[in-house]
Design a protein around this motif. Sequence first.
Motif, short mmCIF file in Angstrom:
data_model
loop_
_atom_site.label_atom_id
_atom_site.label_comp_id
_atom_site.label_asym_id
_atom_site.label_seq_id
_atom_site.Cartn_x
_atom_site.Cartn_y
_atom_site.Cartn_z
N ALA A 184 20.51 19.43 14.96
CA ALA A 184 20.77 19.76 16.37
C ALA A 184 19.58 19.37 17.24
O ALA A 184 19.74 18.77 18.31
N LEU A 185 18.37 19.68 16.79
CA LEU A 185 17.17 19.36 17.57
C LEU A 185 16.89 17.85 17.58
O LEU A 185 16.27 17.35 18.50
N GLU A 186 17.39 17.15 16.57
CA GLU A 186 17.22 15.68 16.54
C GLU A 186 18.02 15.00 17.64
O GLU A 186 17.59 14.02 18.22
N ILE A 187 19.23 15.53 17.93
CA ILE A 187 20.08 14.84 18.91
C ILE A 187 20.03 15.47 20.30
O ILE A 187 20.46 14.85 21.27
N ALA A 188 19.49 16.69 20.41
CA ALA A 188 19.50 17.38 21.71
C ALA A 188 18.34 16.92 22.58
O ALA A 188 17.31 16.45 22.10
N HIS A 189 18.53 17.09 23.89
CA HIS A 189 17.44 16.85 24.85
C HIS A 189 16.55 18.09 24.95
O HIS A 189 15.33 17.99 24.96
N ARG A 190 17.20 19.25 25.02
CA ARG A 190 16.46 20.51 25.12
C ARG A 190 17.10 21.54 24.20
O ARG A 190 18.24 21.38 23.77
N GLY A 191 16.35 22.60 23.93
CA GLY A 191 16.88 23.65 23.07
C GLY A 191 16.42 25.03 23.50
O GLY A 191 15.43 25.19 24.22
N TYR A 192 17.18 26.03 23.06
CA TYR A 192 16.85 27.44 23.25
C TYR A 192 16.95 28.12 21.89
O TYR A 192 17.84 27.80 21.10
N VAL A 193 16.05 29.06 21.64
CA VAL A 193 16.08 29.84 20.41
C VAL A 193 16.50 31.26 20.76
O VAL A 193 15.93 31.90 21.66
N LEU A 194 17.53 31.74 20.06
CA LEU A 194 18.10 33.06 20.34
C LEU A 194 17.86 33.97 19.13
O LEU A 194 18.11 33.58 17.99
N GLN A 195 17.35 35.16 19.39
CA GLN A 195 17.15 36.16 18.33
C GLN A 195 17.67 37.50 18.80
O GLN A 195 17.27 37.98 19.86
N THR A 196 18.59 38.06 18.02
CA THR A 196 19.20 39.38 18.31
C THR A 196 19.48 39.58 19.80
O THR A 196 19.07 40.56 20.41
N GLY A 197 20.21 38.61 20.35
CA GLY A 197 20.69 38.76 21.73
C GLY A 197 19.71 38.42 22.82
O GLY A 197 20.01 38.58 24.01
N LYS A 198 18.50 37.95 22.45
CA LYS A 198 17.49 37.58 23.46
C LYS A 198 16.97 36.18 23.20
O LYS A 198 16.82 35.77 22.04
N LEU A 199 16.66 35.46 24.28
CA LEU A 199 16.04 34.15 24.13
C LEU A 199 14.54 34.34 23.90
O LEU A 199 13.88 35.05 24.64
#
Length: 237
Positions: free
Chosen positions: A199-214
């Motif tokens: 996913a990170l190889e093809i995406a321009h940007r990313g968000y990391v989500l943990q237990t309902g929070k970024l």
Amino acid sequence: MSLLEVKNIYTFYGQIQALKGISLEVNEGEIVTLIGSNGAGKSTTLRTISGMNKPRRGEVLYQGKPIHKMPANQIVALGISHVPEGRRIFPRLTVEENLEIGAYLLNDSKLVQERKERAFGLFPRLAERRTQKGGTLSGGEQQMLAIGRALMQDPKLLLMDEPSMGLAPVLVDFIFEIIQKLNQEGKTILLVEQNARLALEIAHRGYVLQTGKLTMQGPAKELAAKPEVQEAYLGGH
């Protein structure tokens, strides 16, 4: 202006809080990925955007206009299609009938036919199986069908939930090639994916989500280089 803005969203299942103030944006022409462990709230985020779950607080803006109180069918009509986790195709309907259901908002039969042929062009294997029941297809073919069905409305924004789940590696590569091809053709994509590395190889940007929070966000390459992301989601390499 962002194509999609999610602003401080709180979403619940009954008394269980799934999202705790999520804010993210997707600009036109981007692939943005949302990564995180199981139960982090990734699917709930997509379901809230597409109208399947209503947020208790916060808002979802599409092209600057609020959509979070709209029914799901109206959100589809605006140009947002959702490829759900687990494919959710209709097992007793043929491949062709499944695609036609994706075009339920279209009244132009010629246009429906053109869109079907486009889906068959993208996924030749579906063309070979157009009269076959959806439930008899392999997992990879069902995933192709789920994507083809979502494309029948010619959406501007495609929400994709775990498109590689349960697929053989060769099919995972094929599905990711299709995602990139759709993006190159002008589709904006918000991708939820367990395979964080791809996913990170093809995406321009990313968000990391943990237990309902970024917990983190940024350009995909920068996220992939962070030791904590490598440790938690990329196998520590």
